[in-house]
Design a protein around this motif. Structure first.
Motif, mmCIF file in Angstrom:
data_model
loop_
_atom_site.group_PDB
_atom_site.id
_atom_site.type_symbol
_atom_site.label_atom_id
_atom_site.label_comp_id
_atom_site.label_asym_id
_atom_site.label_seq_id
_atom_site.Cartn_x
_atom_site.Cartn_y
_atom_site.Cartn_z
ATOM 1 N N GLY A 36 52.531 19.312 47.543
ATOM 2 C CA GLY A 36 53.504 18.265 47.291
ATOM 3 C C GLY A 36 54.948 18.675 47.509
ATOM 4 O O GLY A 36 55.842 17.861 47.342
ATOM 5 N N GLU A 37 55.195 19.927 47.854
ATOM 6 C CA GLU A 37 56.574 20.352 48.088
ATOM 7 C C GLU A 37 56.619 21.293 49.281
ATOM 8 O O GLU A 37 55.604 21.857 49.690
ATOM 9 N N GLU A 38 57.794 21.402 49.840
ATOM 10 C CA GLU A 38 58.015 22.311 50.966
ATOM 11 C C GLU A 38 59.166 23.222 50.574
ATOM 12 O O GLU A 38 60.204 22.756 50.110
ATOM 13 N N HIS A 39 58.976 24.525 50.744
ATOM 14 C CA HIS A 39 60.007 25.486 50.364
ATOM 15 C C HIS A 39 60.593 26.139 51.599
ATOM 16 O O HIS A 39 59.865 26.522 52.516
ATOM 17 N N TRP A 40 61.918 26.249 51.601
ATOM 18 C CA TRP A 40 62.610 26.949 52.664
ATOM 19 C C TRP A 40 62.527 28.430 52.362
ATOM 20 O O TRP A 40 62.740 28.861 51.225
ATOM 21 N N ILE A 41 62.200 29.209 53.391
ATOM 22 C CA ILE A 41 62.157 30.657 53.224
ATOM 23 C C ILE A 41 62.960 31.318 54.339
ATOM 24 O O ILE A 41 63.168 30.728 55.400
ATOM 25 N N ASP A 42 63.415 32.505 54.061
ATOM 26 C CA ASP A 42 64.039 33.355 55.078
ATOM 27 C C ASP A 42 63.361 34.713 54.984
ATOM 28 O O ASP A 42 63.753 35.552 54.177
ATOM 29 N N PRO A 43 62.302 34.907 55.774
ATOM 30 C CA PRO A 43 61.554 36.165 55.680
ATOM 31 C C PRO A 43 62.411 37.402 55.961
ATOM 32 O O PRO A 43 62.196 38.449 55.354
ATOM 33 N N ASP A 44 63.383 37.278 56.858
ATOM 34 C CA ASP A 44 64.228 38.429 57.200
ATOM 35 C C ASP A 44 65.133 38.841 56.038
ATOM 36 O O ASP A 44 65.459 40.007 55.880
ATOM 37 N N SER A 45 65.556 37.868 55.238
ATOM 38 C CA SER A 45 66.421 38.163 54.086
ATOM 39 C C SER A 45 65.651 38.226 52.775
ATOM 40 O O SER A 45 66.253 38.386 51.715
ATOM 41 N N ASN A 46 64.328 38.039 52.855
ATOM 42 C CA ASN A 46 63.478 38.063 51.670
ATOM 43 C C ASN A 46 63.954 37.041 50.627
ATOM 44 O O ASN A 46 64.222 37.367 49.484
ATOM 45 N N TYR A 47 64.021 35.766 51.063
ATOM 46 C CA TYR A 47 64.484 34.677 50.195
ATOM 47 C C TYR A 47 63.502 33.509 50.272
ATOM 48 O O TYR A 47 62.989 33.174 51.342
ATOM 49 N N CYS A 48 63.296 32.861 49.142
ATOM 50 C CA CYS A 48 62.510 31.626 49.068
ATOM 51 C C CYS A 48 63.211 30.673 48.101
ATOM 52 O O CYS A 48 63.768 31.109 47.090
ATOM 53 N N SER A 49 63.146 29.389 48.395
ATOM 54 C CA SER A 49 63.809 28.394 47.547
ATOM 55 C C SER A 49 62.969 27.977 46.336
ATOM 56 O O SER A 49 63.430 27.159 45.539
ATOM 57 N N CYS A 50 61.787 28.548 46.172
ATOM 58 C CA CYS A 50 60.925 28.127 45.055
ATOM 59 C C CYS A 50 61.442 28.674 43.716
ATOM 60 O O CYS A 50 62.064 29.734 43.666
ATOM 61 N N LYS A 61 60.919 41.052 40.085
ATOM 62 C CA LYS A 61 60.021 40.894 41.234
ATOM 63 C C LYS A 61 60.859 40.806 42.514
ATOM 64 O O LYS A 61 62.003 40.371 42.491
ATOM 65 N N THR A 62 60.252 41.179 43.624
ATOM 66 C CA THR A 62 60.999 41.162 44.887
ATOM 67 C C THR A 62 60.506 40.104 45.864
ATOM 68 O O THR A 62 61.109 39.915 46.915
ATOM 69 N N THR A 63 59.423 39.405 45.512
ATOM 70 C CA THR A 63 58.863 38.432 46.444
ATOM 71 C C THR A 63 58.147 37.326 45.677
ATOM 72 O O THR A 63 58.105 37.334 44.449
ATOM 73 N N CYS A 64 57.600 36.379 46.413
ATOM 74 C CA CYS A 64 56.766 35.322 45.841
ATOM 75 C C CYS A 64 55.612 35.090 46.817
ATOM 76 O O CYS A 64 55.609 35.616 47.925
ATOM 77 N N TYR A 65 54.668 34.265 46.422
ATOM 78 C CA TYR A 65 53.505 34.072 47.294
ATOM 79 C C TYR A 65 53.859 33.327 48.576
ATOM 80 O O TYR A 65 53.156 33.457 49.579
ATOM 81 N N HIS A 66 54.963 32.566 48.592
ATOM 82 C CA HIS A 66 55.381 31.903 49.838
ATOM 83 C C HIS A 66 55.806 32.943 50.873
ATOM 84 O O HIS A 66 55.423 32.856 52.044
ATOM 85 N N LEU A 67 56.609 33.916 50.445
ATOM 86 C CA LEU A 67 57.037 34.973 51.362
ATOM 87 C C LEU A 67 55.854 35.839 51.794
ATOM 88 O O LEU A 67 55.767 36.238 52.967
ATOM 89 N N GLU A 68 54.952 36.122 50.877
ATOM 90 C CA GLU A 68 53.760 36.894 51.231
ATOM 91 C C GLU A 68 52.891 36.115 52.221
ATOM 92 O O GLU A 68 52.310 36.703 53.138
ATOM 93 N N SER A 69 52.821 34.800 52.052
ATOM 94 C CA SER A 69 52.070 33.955 52.985
ATOM 95 C C SER A 69 52.691 34.006 54.376
ATOM 96 O O SER A 69 51.974 34.080 55.386
ATOM 97 N N ALA A 70 54.019 33.962 54.431
ATOM 98 C CA ALA A 70 54.705 34.012 55.727
ATOM 99 C C ALA A 70 54.433 35.341 56.428
ATOM 100 O O ALA A 70 54.186 35.366 57.642
ATOM 101 N N GLN A 71 54.444 36.425 55.679
ATOM 102 C CA GLN A 71 54.183 37.735 56.284
ATOM 103 C C GLN A 71 52.759 37.810 56.827
ATOM 104 O O GLN A 71 52.537 38.268 57.947
#
Length: 100
Positions: A36-50, A61-71
């Motif tokens: 139900g939601e879409e999160h903006w991520i920046d994998p190069d800067s290790n950022y997620c809007s969640c 913590k240094t990451t979230c599952y959205h960033l891990e999914s992108a990797q």
């Protein structure tokens, strides 16, 4: 598998990691589509809007599952690439920001 690894596998296998490329400038925006939601991520800067990323950072913590999914999606060549015109960039950003 734990809950996050199941979630990550689901996101990757459903191709919910999106790379939006705007042409001809080649600007790009990464997003991960959740439930139900879409999160903006920046994998190069290790950022997620969640919220989980934000609150996780507060707890060390240094990451979230959205960033891990992108990797994982990048590693497995499972990223959904969508091409847009540069003329659509402003409207895309407005839509993305309004969802935050």
């Amino acid at each position: 598998m734990n809950k996050d690894s199941d979630r990550i596998q689901s996101i990757v296998s459903d191709k919910r990691v999106k790379l939006h490329i705007f042409e001809p400038s080649k600007r790009n925006i990464w997003t991960v589509v959740g439930k139900g939601e879409e999160h903006w991520i920046d994998p190069d800067s290790n950022y997620c809007s969640c919220p989980g990323f934000y609150f996780g950072k507060l707890n060390g913590k240094t990451t979230c599952y959205h960033l891990e999914s992108a990797q994982l999606a990048k590693n497995e060549n499972q990223v959904e690439t969508i091409i847009f015109s540069d003329d659509e960039f402003s409207d895309f950003l407005l839509g993305l920001i309004s969802d935050l």
